[in-house]
Write a protein that holds these residues in place. Structure first.
Motif, mmCIF file in Angstrom:
data_model
loop_
_atom_site.group_PDB
_atom_site.id
_atom_site.type_symbol
_atom_site.label_atom_id
_atom_site.label_comp_id
_atom_site.label_asym_id
_atom_site.label_seq_id
_atom_site.Cartn_x
_atom_site.Cartn_y
_atom_site.Cartn_z
ATOM 1 N N ILE A 25 0.840 -1.202 0.000
ATOM 2 C CA ILE A 25 0.000 0.000 0.000
ATOM 3 C C ILE A 25 0.869 1.245 0.000
ATOM 4 O O ILE A 25 0.621 2.205 -0.753
ATOM 5 C CB ILE A 25 -0.941 -0.014 1.216
ATOM 6 N N ARG A 28 2.350 1.821 -3.467
ATOM 7 C CA ARG A 28 1.376 2.391 -4.403
ATOM 8 C C ARG A 28 1.157 3.875 -4.137
ATOM 9 O O ARG A 28 1.021 4.670 -5.073
ATOM 10 C CB ARG A 28 0.049 1.641 -4.288
ATOM 11 N N GLU A 29 1.114 4.253 -2.877
ATOM 12 C CA GLU A 29 0.936 5.665 -2.541
ATOM 13 C C GLU A 29 2.141 6.496 -2.990
ATOM 14 O O GLU A 29 1.995 7.635 -3.449
ATOM 15 C CB GLU A 29 0.716 5.820 -1.040
ATOM 16 N N ARG A 32 2.472 8.192 -6.420
ATOM 17 C CA ARG A 32 1.785 9.459 -6.681
ATOM 18 C C ARG A 32 2.761 10.620 -6.804
ATOM 19 O O ARG A 32 2.407 11.679 -7.325
ATOM 20 C CB ARG A 32 0.802 9.764 -5.548
ATOM 21 N N THR A 126 2.574 15.618 3.241
ATOM 22 C CA THR A 126 1.573 14.564 3.347
ATOM 23 C C THR A 126 1.831 13.670 4.550
ATOM 24 O O THR A 126 2.979 13.358 4.865
ATOM 25 C CB THR A 126 1.588 13.693 2.072
ATOM 26 N N LEU A 128 0.620 9.810 5.851
ATOM 27 C CA LEU A 128 -0.043 8.554 5.519
ATOM 28 C C LEU A 128 -0.031 7.702 6.776
ATOM 29 O O LEU A 128 1.031 7.464 7.360
ATOM 30 C CB LEU A 128 0.690 7.837 4.380
ATOM 31 N N ARG A 169 -8.004 11.355 1.606
ATOM 32 C CA ARG A 169 -8.709 10.095 1.396
ATOM 33 C C ARG A 169 -8.651 9.271 2.672
ATOM 34 O O ARG A 169 -7.660 9.305 3.402
ATOM 35 C CB ARG A 169 -8.059 9.301 0.253
ATOM 36 N N ARG A 228 -4.915 9.378 4.156
ATOM 37 C CA ARG A 228 -3.893 10.289 3.602
ATOM 38 C C ARG A 228 -4.433 11.697 3.764
ATOM 39 O O ARG A 228 -5.567 11.993 3.405
ATOM 40 C CB ARG A 228 -3.640 9.979 2.133
#
Length: 233
Positions: A25, A28-29, A32, A126, A128, A169, A228
């Protein structure tokens, strides 16, 4: 936790289905971001997520309360420091990304920890994070891990909002496995975290988690929540 025990845990984390899924995960983030930057991994343990950050070109710093974990992370080439999530030994507005994977549920004053995350993020940076969800799932599993709560989606959103972060999100994981994990955990009065799984069981759980990534069920009830968010600016 002594050095031998932590090394055992680190070896299990390398193959354990949940830790592999969490790294997937994260990977994949990270896709971005076309330009990697500086990141802090809070509650980093032996540094598995920090190494994932480094593999994507990020300059990672690991923070953990356990001095043995810090030493082990350093031995694996990760820049690591001993520190409390509520009082991060880091400068303000320094990091482009902060990770807090399965951390906040262990902290009574989780609002203080999220405020610290906000402080060390640069404007636009950011965060996460992941947390276990739904107190109806509370079991010996949570007690063995030293958790003090599980979160609702609303509680997590309010926590981030209260620290001045803007939510990008929030999504569920463990949707497919929720019925099975609830049954297994509630049937036992004891739970040993990170006990080695039978290879067949571990692979079956890994495949179920991988399948879930491809299904449009991230708003359904699961066993954990990912979020996120970013610092305005």
């Amino acid at each position: 936790m002594d050095t031998i025990e932590l090394q055992r845990v680190a070896r299990i984390e390398n193959d354990n289905w949940w830790y592999r899924e969490r790294r997937a995960i994260l990977s994949r983030e990270l896709l971005r971001y076309s330009v990697p930057g500086d990141a802090v991994d809070i509650g980093a343990g032996a540094g598995g997520n920090s190494k994932e950050l480094a593999a994507h070109g990020w300059q990672a710093t690991a923070i953990d309360l356990n001095p043995v974990a810090v030493a082990l992370a350093r031995a694996h080439g990760v820049e690591a420091y001993e520190g409390d999530a509520r009082y991060l030994p880091l400068p303000s507005e320094r990091y482009d990304m902060a990770l807090a994977m399965d951390v906040l549920e262990h902290i009574e004053d989780d609002a203080r920890a999220v405020a610290e995350i906000t402080r060390v993020l640069r404007p636009g940076g950011t965060v996460l994070l992941s947390v276990p969800c739904d107190m109806s799932l509370w079991s010996a599993h949570d007690v063995s891990l030293g958790r003090v709560r599980r979160y609702t989606r609303r509680a997590l959103v309010d926590l981030l909002d209260g620290a001045g972060l803007l939510l990008d999100r929030v999504w569920s994981r463990g949707v497919l496995l929720r019925p099975l994990l609830r049954l297994l955990r509630h049937r036992s009065a004891h739970y040993e975290d990170l006990a080695p799984l039978h290879p067949f069981t571990n692979e079956a759980l890994r495949l179920a988690a991988a399948l879930e990534r491809r299904l449009p069920i991230s708003t359904w009830p699961g066993t954990c929540l990912f979020a996120r968010a970013h610092r305005p600016g």
